[in-house]
Scaffold this motif. Structure first.
Motif, PDB file in Angstrom:
ATOM      1  N   ASP A  75     -21.364  37.003  11.321  1.00 24.72           N
ATOM      2  CA  ASP A  75     -21.858  36.286  11.202  1.00 24.72           C
ATOM      3  C   ASP A  75     -23.170  35.380  12.233  1.00 24.72           C
ATOM      4  O   ASP A  75     -22.754  34.521  13.112  1.00 24.72           O
ATOM      5  N   LYS A  76     -23.688  36.251  12.386  1.00 23.58           N
ATOM      6  CA  LYS A  76     -24.886  36.281  13.160  1.00 23.58           C
ATOM      7  C   LYS A  76     -25.957  35.395  12.857  1.00 23.58           C
ATOM      8  O   LYS A  76     -26.201  34.589  14.629  1.00 23.58           O
ATOM      9  N   ALA A  77     -25.889  34.717  12.260  1.00 16.63           N
ATOM     10  CA  ALA A  77     -26.918  33.997  11.788  1.00 16.63           C
ATOM     11  C   ALA A  77     -26.638  32.586  12.470  1.00 16.63           C
ATOM     12  O   ALA A  77     -26.848  31.547  13.212  1.00 16.63           O
ATOM     13  N   ASP A  78     -25.297  32.753  12.370  1.00 15.31           N
ATOM     14  CA  ASP A  78     -23.709  31.546  12.838  1.00 15.31           C
ATOM     15  C   ASP A  78     -24.468  30.960  14.026  1.00 15.31           C
ATOM     16  O   ASP A  78     -24.413  30.760  15.337  1.00 15.31           O
ATOM     17  N   ALA A  79     -24.266  32.760  15.327  1.00 12.22           N
ATOM     18  CA  ALA A  79     -24.368  32.551  16.487  1.00 12.22           C
ATOM     19  C   ALA A  79     -26.070  32.480  16.933  1.00 12.22           C
ATOM     20  O   ALA A  79     -26.348  31.791  17.676  1.00 12.22           O
ATOM     21  N   GLU A  80     -26.934  32.750  16.152  1.00 12.57           N
ATOM     22  CA  GLU A  80     -28.345  32.051  16.521  1.00 12.57           C
ATOM     23  C   GLU A  80     -28.369  30.183  16.248  1.00 12.57           C
ATOM     24  O   GLU A  80     -28.850  30.616  16.690  1.00 12.57           O
TER      25      GLU A  80
END
Length: 110
Positions: A75-80
Motif C-alpha cells: 500500500d505505498k500509494a496509500d502511504a504517499e
C-alpha cells in the motif's frame, strides 16, 4: 644483538639422536592444548538467540522522524496519499520511508 637463528637440520639431527637413545619418551610435553575441549559440552559456544521474523512496512513520518501512520508494503500509494493529505491540511511536511518491524504471531527465524 639477537640470538643466532637455529638450524632446522641440526635440530632434527639432535632430535633423532635423542630418540635413538630413548630420551624423548614424553611426546605430549611440547604440544599445546586447546583452551576449549570438544568433549566438554559446557565449554562449547551456545547458539545465538533466534531473531524474530521481520516485515517491511511504509511509515509516514514527520520532519522529526516520528512515525504518524504505517501501511503494508503493498500500500505505498496509500502511504504517499496520507503524507500529501497531512501536508495539504497544514500539518507540516511529512515523508514516506520503509521500516522493518517484527511480525505478529510468527515464530523465530532459524
Amino acid at each position: 644483538m639477537g640470538r643466532r637463528p637455529l638450524n632446522r637440520m641440526e635440530l632434527r639431527a639432535a632430535a633423532e639422536a635423542a630418540e635413538a637413545l630413548g630420551l624423548n619418551k614424553d611426546d605430549d610435553k611440547g604440544r599445546r592444548r586447546s583452551s576449549r575441549s570438544a568433549d566438554d559440552p559446557s565449554q562449547m559456544r551456545s547458539k545465538p538467540a533466534a531473531s524474530p521474523r521481520m516485515r517491511v512496512v511504509w511509515a509516514v513520518c514527520d520532519m522529526g522522524g516520528r512515525t504518524v501512520a504505517t501501511f503494508d508494503y503493498a500500500d505505498k500509494a496509500d502511504a504517499e496519499a496520507k503524507a500529501a493529505d497531512l501536508k495539504a491540511r497544514g500539518k507540516g511536511n511529512h515523508f514516506v520511508r520503509s521500516v522493518k518491524e517484527p511480525m505478529e504471531g510468527a515464530g523465530p527465524r532459524y
